[in-house]
Design a protein around this motif. Structure first.
Motif, PDB file in Angstrom:
ATOM      1  N   ASN A 234       0.835  -1.203   0.000  1.00 58.33           N
ATOM      2  CA  ASN A 234       0.000   0.000   0.000  1.00 58.33           C
ATOM      3  C   ASN A 234       0.869   1.252   0.000  1.00 58.33           C
ATOM      4  N   PHE A 235       1.283   1.673  -1.201  1.00 60.02           N
ATOM      5  CA  PHE A 235       2.107   2.877  -1.309  1.00 60.02           C
ATOM      6  C   PHE A 235       1.240   4.128  -1.253  1.00 60.02           C
ATOM      7  N   MET A 236       1.739   5.142  -0.522  1.00 60.03           N
ATOM      8  CA  MET A 236       1.037   6.425  -0.441  1.00 60.03           C
ATOM      9  C   MET A 236       1.596   7.390  -1.489  1.00 60.03           C
ATOM     10  N   HIS A 237       1.827   6.889  -2.662  1.00 61.63           N
ATOM     11  CA  HIS A 237       2.361   7.680  -3.772  1.00 61.63           C
ATOM     12  C   HIS A 237       1.508   7.445  -5.010  1.00 61.63           C
ATOM     13  N   SER A 238       1.597   8.372  -5.940  1.00 62.08           N
ATOM     14  CA  SER A 238       0.956   8.165  -7.228  1.00 62.08           C
ATOM     15  C   SER A 238       1.754   7.115  -8.012  1.00 62.08           C
ATOM     16  N   GLY A 239       1.064   6.427  -8.905  1.00 65.15           N
ATOM     17  CA  GLY A 239       1.735   5.425  -9.734  1.00 65.15           C
ATOM     18  C   GLY A 239       2.838   6.026 -10.586  1.00 65.15           C
ATOM     19  N   LEU A 240       2.634   7.251 -11.046  1.00 60.60           N
ATOM     20  CA  LEU A 240       3.646   7.890 -11.900  1.00 60.60           C
ATOM     21  C   LEU A 240       4.921   8.214 -11.111  1.00 60.60           C
ATOM     22  N   PHE A 241       4.790   8.554  -9.820  1.00 62.46           N
ATOM     23  CA  PHE A 241       6.003   8.798  -9.030  1.00 62.46           C
ATOM     24  C   PHE A 241       6.787   7.493  -8.852  1.00 62.46           C
ATOM     25  N   LEU A 242       6.080   6.398  -8.589  1.00 57.51           N
ATOM     26  CA  LEU A 242       6.768   5.111  -8.456  1.00 57.51           C
ATOM     27  C   LEU A 242       7.420   4.724  -9.780  1.00 57.51           C
ATOM     28  N   ASP A 243       6.733   5.011 -10.872  1.00 55.42           N
ATOM     29  CA  ASP A 243       7.289   4.719 -12.195  1.00 55.42           C
ATOM     30  C   ASP A 243       8.540   5.564 -12.455  1.00 55.42           C
ATOM     31  N   PHE A 244       8.543   6.787 -11.920  1.00 54.16           N
ATOM     32  CA  PHE A 244       9.716   7.661 -12.009  1.00 54.16           C
ATOM     33  C   PHE A 244      10.886   7.075 -11.228  1.00 54.16           C
ATOM     34  N   GLU A 311       7.014  14.242  -6.548  1.00 56.40           N
ATOM     35  CA  GLU A 311       5.607  13.836  -6.423  1.00 56.40           C
ATOM     36  C   GLU A 311       4.682  14.912  -6.999  1.00 56.40           C
ATOM     37  N   PRO A 312       4.959  16.221  -6.751  1.00 53.12           N
ATOM     38  CA  PRO A 312       4.129  17.244  -7.408  1.00 53.12           C
ATOM     39  C   PRO A 312       4.215  17.177  -8.934  1.00 53.12           C
ATOM     40  N   THR A 313       5.391  16.843  -9.456  1.00 57.74           N
ATOM     41  CA  THR A 313       5.526  16.702 -10.904  1.00 57.74           C
ATOM     42  C   THR A 313       4.652  15.555 -11.401  1.00 57.74           C
ATOM     43  N   ALA A 314       4.683  14.427 -10.662  1.00 55.92           N
ATOM     44  CA  ALA A 314       3.880  13.263 -11.051  1.00 55.92           C
ATOM     45  C   ALA A 314       2.389  13.585 -10.975  1.00 55.92           C
ATOM     46  N   ALA A 315       1.994  14.330  -9.932  1.00 57.23           N
ATOM     47  CA  ALA A 315       0.578  14.696  -9.794  1.00 57.23           C
ATOM     48  C   ALA A 315       0.137  15.586 -10.948  1.00 57.23           C
ATOM     49  N   SER A 316       0.992  16.520 -11.317  1.00 59.54           N
ATOM     50  CA  SER A 316       0.671  17.404 -12.436  1.00 59.54           C
ATOM     51  C   SER A 316       0.589  16.623 -13.749  1.00 59.54           C
ATOM     52  N   ALA A 317       1.499  15.653 -13.913  1.00 61.43           N
ATOM     53  CA  ALA A 317       1.490  14.823 -15.130  1.00 61.43           C
ATOM     54  C   ALA A 317       0.223  13.983 -15.203  1.00 61.43           C
ATOM     55  N   ALA A 318      -0.240  13.487 -14.060  1.00 64.27           N
ATOM     56  CA  ALA A 318      -1.471  12.693 -14.035  1.00 64.27           C
ATOM     57  C   ALA A 318      -2.671  13.539 -14.431  1.00 64.27           C
TER      58      ALA A 318
END
Length: 386
Positions: A234-244, A311-318
């Motif tokens: 259970n990661f508290m991150h967006s999938g795109l941040f983990l992918d990064f 993480e903000p970059t990943a959120a913006s990308a999503a």
């Protein structure tokens, strides 16, 4: 208590509003450091070697609330130092929750069981307990035996009282992927979510030999995620941040996404780098030369892949590419094949080292304020005697 779904909806709605308003730069999470004092001395920490005169300073509750109002971010993370040392921490959190800010209280949990009564369970509050790995690894990372057991006991006590609890782990070089996977299995059994981030190479940290570079970070996280296939960590991150983290996204840092406010003021440019301070959030946003920070632009940012910048970059990308985010969510993090191109360091500017000058400046201010307070006290005493 699980992290409420409406938190994601609220933050998503906030981001969509900023996008519709045409704002290029806006904060997602306020990193609020009401004190630097800590009850541990972790070897990877870059904030524990301030002089006592600085470590003894505190932001008042009102200053904390003013910072949250001024910044406007929907979420407030309270790292430190150890925030549970602050005598007003219960009042500070109550005031932030009353403002309907999502509060992440980051703690090493040594005082958590003792101070749980200062807080009330709320969909707006969760504890983020520092655990860098399983028992032997964590106790070594924080340079004190027994901390892991006390932290786990505190997590169970907090959950039993209805609080939402996550753990946050800082990952350093030498932590084997297999051990990290076992740690993630443990958090699943414990029933808590996890946030993970490679440690930032603080120039003042006692241990300078175990920070990951970007190549090692990507390889390590690919190995970890490969071991997690089929498991429900259970990661508290967006999938795109983990992918990064696994080297599949070529993101650039968003340093204004998690601005930092501490006892010195608003920190330029981010929570990890202290390159000067401003008095107001508006001044921070308008006077910081944002284009001169980030990997490939500044030597101190060369190996950074920390959550507070990306993480903000990943959120913006999503938000901009929801199908891309959905694809990663459905497919999972890619752990094989070519990685995204790395950012060239050929044109990065050299590091500037201003820590000592800043410390001397702050000490001078503290001594000036203390002298003024003493003079005022003497004048009041003389007036009363007359």
């Amino acid at each position: 208590m699980a992290i409420p779904f409406f938190k994601e909806m609220r933050i998503g709605g906030y981001m969509l509003k900023q996008k519709l308003l045409g704002r290029k730069r806006y904060p997602l999470v306020l990193m609020l450091e009401p004190l630097f004092r800590c009850n541990l001395e972790c070897v990877g920490c870059g904030k524990i070697d301030y002089p006592d005169a600085i470590l003894n300073r505190r932001m008042s509750a009102q200053e904390c609330w003013d910072a949250a109002d001024e910044c406007g971010a929907p979420m407030v993370a309270i790292p430190g130092g150890e925030p549970l040392i602050h005598k007003e921490i219960g009042e500070i959190v109550r005031g932030l929750v009353a403002r309907k800010k999502f509060v992440s209280l980051c703690t090493n949990a040594l005082l958590l069981e003792k101070k749980l009564d200062l807080f009330e369970p709320s969909p707006y509050l969760f504890f983020s307990v520092h655990l860098d790995g399983l028992k032997d690894h964590h106790d070594k990372a924080v340079s004190q035996k027994g901390v892991f057991d006390r932290a786990v006991s505190a997590i169970k006590a907090a959950k039993a009282k209805g609080f939402a609890v996550n753990v946050n782990a800082t990952i350093f070089d030498g932590h084997a992927a297999e051990d990290i996977a076992k740690f993630l299995d443990f958090t699943t059994e414990l029933g808590v979510g996890v946030s993970m981030s490679p440690g930032y190479a603080y120039e003042r940290a006692p241990d300078q030999e175990h920070f990951l570079n970007r190549t090692k970070t990507k390889k390590l996280f690919r190995d970890v995620f490969a071991l997690g296939k089929g498991k429900k960590w259970n990661f508290m991150h967006s999938g795109l941040f983990l992918d990064f983290l696994a080297g599949n996204q070529d993101f650039e840092c968003t340093p204004w996404g998690m601005p930092a406010r501490n006892i010195f003021g608003w920190q330029k440019p981010c929570y990890l780098l202290g390159e000067g301070y401003t008095k107001t959030f508006k001044e921070l946003m308008e006077t910081t030369d944002w284009e001169t920070y980030g990997t490939g632009k500044y030597e101190k940012c060369a190996d950074c892949m920390a959550h507070c910048g990306y993480e903000p970059t990943a959120a913006s990308a999503a938000l901009s590419s929801p199908l891309k985010a959905l694809w990663v969510s459905l497919r999972g993090v890619k752990t094989t094949g070519p990685m995204a191109p790395e950012i060239s360091l050929d044109k990065q500017r050299p590091a500037q080292y201003i820590f000592s000058a800043e410390v001397q400046k702050r000490l001078s201010e503290i001594r000036r304020d203390e002298a003024a307070a003493a003079q005022l006290k003497e004048a009041q005493k003389a007036s009363t005697a007359a």
